[in-house]
Motif scaffolding. Structure first.
Motif, PDB file in Angstrom:
ATOM      1  N   VAL A  90      22.346  41.014  44.554  1.00 56.37           N
ATOM      2  CA  VAL A  90      23.050  41.408  45.759  1.00 56.37           C
ATOM      3  C   VAL A  90      23.973  40.587  46.034  1.00 56.37           C
ATOM      4  O   VAL A  90      23.549  39.282  46.568  1.00 56.37           O
ATOM      5  CB  VAL A  90      22.255  41.984  46.814  1.00 56.37           C
ATOM      6  N   LYS A  91      25.256  40.681  46.086  1.00 50.64           N
ATOM      7  CA  LYS A  91      26.286  39.738  46.250  1.00 50.64           C
ATOM      8  C   LYS A  91      26.504  39.649  47.884  1.00 50.64           C
ATOM      9  O   LYS A  91      26.644  40.777  48.396  1.00 50.64           O
ATOM     10  CB  LYS A  91      27.603  39.892  45.590  1.00 50.64           C
ATOM     11  N   PRO A  92      26.722  38.745  48.659  1.00 54.07           N
ATOM     12  CA  PRO A  92      27.373  38.794  49.869  1.00 54.07           C
ATOM     13  C   PRO A  92      28.710  39.614  50.126  1.00 54.07           C
ATOM     14  O   PRO A  92      29.333  39.312  49.192  1.00 54.07           O
ATOM     15  CB  PRO A  92      27.245  37.312  50.433  1.00 54.07           C
ATOM     16  N   ILE A  93      28.676  40.410  51.217  1.00 52.46           N
ATOM     17  CA  ILE A  93      29.936  40.959  51.278  1.00 52.46           C
ATOM     18  C   ILE A  93      31.202  40.042  52.061  1.00 52.46           C
ATOM     19  O   ILE A  93      30.722  39.191  52.816  1.00 52.46           O
ATOM     20  CB  ILE A  93      29.550  42.279  52.449  1.00 52.46           C
ATOM     21  N   CYS A  94      32.167  39.990  51.397  1.00 54.49           N
ATOM     22  CA  CYS A  94      33.195  39.156  51.831  1.00 54.49           C
ATOM     23  C   CYS A  94      34.438  40.032  52.100  1.00 54.49           C
ATOM     24  O   CYS A  94      34.962  41.006  51.546  1.00 54.49           O
ATOM     25  CB  CYS A  94      33.640  38.365  50.793  1.00 54.49           C
ATOM     26  N   ALA A  95      34.630  40.262  53.726  1.00 53.70           N
ATOM     27  CA  ALA A  95      35.765  41.219  53.970  1.00 53.70           C
ATOM     28  C   ALA A  95      37.016  40.362  53.988  1.00 53.70           C
ATOM     29  O   ALA A  95      37.190  39.314  54.604  1.00 53.70           O
ATOM     30  CB  ALA A  95      35.390  41.559  55.327  1.00 53.70           C
ATOM     31  N   VAL A  96      37.981  41.006  53.301  1.00 54.10           N
ATOM     32  CA  VAL A  96      39.432  40.235  53.218  1.00 54.10           C
ATOM     33  C   VAL A  96      40.213  40.942  53.953  1.00 54.10           C
ATOM     34  O   VAL A  96      40.420  42.498  54.026  1.00 54.10           O
ATOM     35  CB  VAL A  96      40.041  40.436  51.742  1.00 54.10           C
ATOM     36  N   ASP A  97      40.988  40.313  54.958  1.00 52.87           N
ATOM     37  CA  ASP A  97      42.009  41.031  55.907  1.00 52.87           C
ATOM     38  C   ASP A  97      43.137  41.688  54.843  1.00 52.87           C
ATOM     39  O   ASP A  97      43.574  41.263  53.764  1.00 52.87           O
ATOM     40  CB  ASP A  97      42.754  39.840  56.343  1.00 52.87           C
ATOM     41  N   HIS A  98      43.205  43.069  55.268  1.00 53.18           N
ATOM     42  CA  HIS A  98      44.205  43.837  54.490  1.00 53.18           C
ATOM     43  C   HIS A  98      45.620  43.153  54.577  1.00 53.18           C
ATOM     44  O   HIS A  98      46.490  43.489  53.535  1.00 53.18           O
ATOM     45  CB  HIS A  98      44.340  45.139  54.847  1.00 53.18           C
ATOM     46  N   ASN A  99      46.153  42.250  55.177  1.00 56.60           N
ATOM     47  CA  ASN A  99      47.219  41.641  55.225  1.00 56.60           C
ATOM     48  C   ASN A  99      47.479  40.399  54.361  1.00 56.60           C
ATOM     49  O   ASN A  99      48.515  40.245  54.186  1.00 56.60           O
ATOM     50  CB  ASN A  99      47.540  40.994  56.657  1.00 56.60           C
ATOM     51  N   ILE A 100      46.069  40.230  53.562  1.00 59.84           N
ATOM     52  CA  ILE A 100      46.319  39.342  52.536  1.00 59.84           C
ATOM     53  C   ILE A 100      46.324  39.982  51.027  1.00 59.84           C
ATOM     54  O   ILE A 100      45.341  40.776  50.931  1.00 59.84           O
ATOM     55  CB  ILE A 100      45.114  38.470  52.660  1.00 59.84           C
ATOM     56  N   HIS A 101      47.410  39.719  50.339  1.00 59.61           N
ATOM     57  CA  HIS A 101      47.404  40.752  49.155  1.00 59.61           C
ATOM     58  C   HIS A 101      47.200  39.638  48.133  1.00 59.61           C
ATOM     59  O   HIS A 101      47.783  38.708  47.851  1.00 59.61           O
ATOM     60  CB  HIS A 101      49.108  41.186  49.135  1.00 59.61           C
ATOM     61  N   LEU A 102      46.128  40.044  47.394  1.00 56.99           N
ATOM     62  CA  LEU A 102      45.659  39.224  46.284  1.00 56.99           C
ATOM     63  C   LEU A 102      45.947  39.887  44.871  1.00 56.99           C
ATOM     64  O   LEU A 102      46.099  41.008  44.969  1.00 56.99           O
ATOM     65  CB  LEU A 102      44.076  38.919  46.286  1.00 56.99           C
ATOM     66  N   SER A 103      46.534  38.972  44.125  1.00 56.89           N
ATOM     67  CA  SER A 103      46.773  39.447  42.590  1.00 56.89           C
ATOM     68  C   SER A 103      45.390  39.809  41.987  1.00 56.89           C
ATOM     69  O   SER A 103      44.267  39.612  42.600  1.00 56.89           O
ATOM     70  CB  SER A 103      47.410  38.242  41.859  1.00 56.89           C
ATOM     71  N   PRO A 104      45.389  40.560  40.879  1.00 55.61           N
ATOM     72  CA  PRO A 104      44.198  41.297  40.394  1.00 55.61           C
ATOM     73  C   PRO A 104      43.209  39.860  39.867  1.00 55.61           C
ATOM     74  O   PRO A 104      42.213  40.093  39.711  1.00 55.61           O
ATOM     75  CB  PRO A 104      44.809  41.681  38.976  1.00 55.61           C
ATOM     76  N   GLU A 105      44.043  38.724  39.295  1.00 58.04           N
ATOM     77  CA  GLU A 105      43.487  37.619  39.188  1.00 58.04           C
ATOM     78  C   GLU A 105      42.715  36.838  40.194  1.00 58.04           C
ATOM     79  O   GLU A 105      41.588  36.382  40.075  1.00 58.04           O
ATOM     80  CB  GLU A 105      44.172  36.542  38.345  1.00 58.04           C
ATOM     81  N   GLU A 106      43.263  36.809  41.535  1.00 55.73           N
ATOM     82  CA  GLU A 106      42.908  36.217  42.471  1.00 55.73           C
ATOM     83  C   GLU A 106      41.712  37.195  42.934  1.00 55.73           C
ATOM     84  O   GLU A 106      40.403  36.591  43.357  1.00 55.73           O
ATOM     85  CB  GLU A 106      43.831  36.244  43.878  1.00 55.73           C
ATOM     86  N   HIS A 107      41.786  38.457  43.021  1.00 58.96           N
ATOM     87  CA  HIS A 107      40.808  39.435  43.197  1.00 58.96           C
ATOM     88  C   HIS A 107      39.406  39.125  42.526  1.00 58.96           C
ATOM     89  O   HIS A 107      38.157  39.077  42.905  1.00 58.96           O
ATOM     90  CB  HIS A 107      41.238  40.882  43.292  1.00 58.96           C
ATOM     91  N   ALA A 108      39.761  39.070  41.315  1.00 61.54           N
ATOM     92  CA  ALA A 108      38.650  38.654  40.109  1.00 61.54           C
ATOM     93  C   ALA A 108      37.821  37.577  40.551  1.00 61.54           C
ATOM     94  O   ALA A 108      36.678  37.395  40.586  1.00 61.54           O
ATOM     95  CB  ALA A 108      39.167  38.859  38.688  1.00 61.54           C
ATOM     96  N   ARG A 109      38.415  36.445  40.989  1.00 61.74           N
ATOM     97  CA  ARG A 109      37.808  35.287  41.399  1.00 61.74           C
ATOM     98  C   ARG A 109      36.752  35.286  42.335  1.00 61.74           C
ATOM     99  O   ARG A 109      35.752  34.811  42.353  1.00 61.74           O
ATOM    100  CB  ARG A 109      38.755  33.978  41.535  1.00 61.74           C
ATOM    101  N   LEU A 110      37.373  36.117  43.394  1.00 58.14           N
ATOM    102  CA  LEU A 110      36.456  36.509  44.665  1.00 58.14           C
ATOM    103  C   LEU A 110      35.142  37.442  44.138  1.00 58.14           C
ATOM    104  O   LEU A 110      34.342  37.069  44.679  1.00 58.14           O
ATOM    105  CB  LEU A 110      37.202  37.145  45.707  1.00 58.14           C
TER     106      LEU A 110
END
Length: 298
Positions: free
Chosen positions: A3-23
């Motif tokens: 079970v991974k910890p939940i990481c809430a990302v501000d909707h104002n931060i737009h991550l690329s698919p690669e950046e999202h995958a890293r998280l």
């Protein structure tokens, strides 16, 4: 199943698919509009990555939160005292965007000095040069810089390349080589541009008294922090004709709504956009993600 910890990302931060995958490799990533009601699932987040303001009431909505990563150099988006009381680690990112902010600063300077908006409106309105005053040349003008970090240094380099004389404002209570008192900069500079951080006292650096010192016909540029300038005093200086114009990328309350000063023809406003380039966002997002992963794996 891990079970991974939940990481809430501000909707104002737009991550690329690669950046999202890293998280996503480390966390259960969810995107959140913190201005809206929060679900029970979101409130279980252990990490928050933000680019918006969180007050102490909102921070307390996350009982499991142990880390808040801020996509900004300054951490004044957060109620630090509340975070400390709750044992939450706060992390900002290194200053980024010196090229983008410096370029935006000069875009504003050029727009004011060359009367770009007025000229554009004249042309599309069929008025050609009717009512337009002569433009200003930057060559030989004095550029006063308040705040001489990475951004201020880049602004100085561009100013020198344009043949401008650079005046550097010393920090209050200091006497650094090559710098002069702020009051002298205000009296001498044809253009004053601010690149300082928010003051600990949280009071305007350019208050009514200091704005009154500014050279007649000069202009003010602020791409730093909205709270550094008393907008009421600035509007008064524009109204009486003391200043040629002003350009503002930052405001005390953002988004800026119904800001009277923005309606003036001698003021140009942009929506805290100076840093907002693909190149700078890539650097900022990389630091933000690296910090969160480092905290998790430490």
């Amino acid at each position: 199943m891990v079970v991974k910890p939940i990481c809430a990302v501000d909707h104002n931060i737009h991550l690329s698919p690669e950046e999202h995958a890293r998280l996503q490799d480390c966390f259960d990533v969810i995107y959140v509009d913190f201005s809206q009601p929060l679900s029970a699932h979101i409130k279980q987040s252990e990490l928050l990555l933000i680019h918006t303001r969180l007050n102490h009431q909102l921070i307390r909505e996350f009982p499991k939160c142990k880390y808040i990563g801020i996509r900004a150099h300054n951490t004044d988006y957060i109620d630090r005292r509340a975070a400390e009381e709750l044992g939450i680690t706060l992390t900002g990112i290194p200053q980024a965007g010196e090229h983008s902010v410096a370029e935006h600063t000069f875009a504003l300077i050029f727009a004011l000095s060359k009367r770009i908006l007025q000229s554009h409106n004249n042309v599309i309105g069929g008025r050609w040069r009717d009512g337009l005053q002569p433009n200003l040349e930057l060559y030989g003008k004095k550029l006063g810089i308040i705040g001489y970090g990475n951004i201020g240094q880049r602004v100085a380099a561009i100013g020198k390349a344009l043949g401008m004389t650079i005046l550097l404002a010393a920090k209050e209570g200091t006497d650094a080589d090559g710098m002069i008192p702020l009051e002298d900069v205000l009296k001498e500079a044809d253009i004053v541009t601010i690149h300082a951080s928010t003051r600990a006292a949280n009071t305007p650096l350019l208050n009514r008294e200091r704005i009154a010192l500014m050279k007649h016909g000069s202009m003010l540029i602020n791409t730093a922090r909205g709270k550094l300038v008393d907008h009421t005093a600035l509007e008064e200086a524009l109204e009486c004709g003391r200043l040629f114009g002003a350009a503002l990328d930052v405001f005390e309350v953002e988004p800026a709504v119904n800001e009277r000063i923005c309606l003036r023809s001698d003021v140009i406003c942009t929506p805290h956009h100076a840093y907002y380039t693909r190149e700078t966002l890539f650097v900022m997002n990389s630091h933000l993600i690296d910090n969160a992963i480092h905290y998790y794996l430490r």
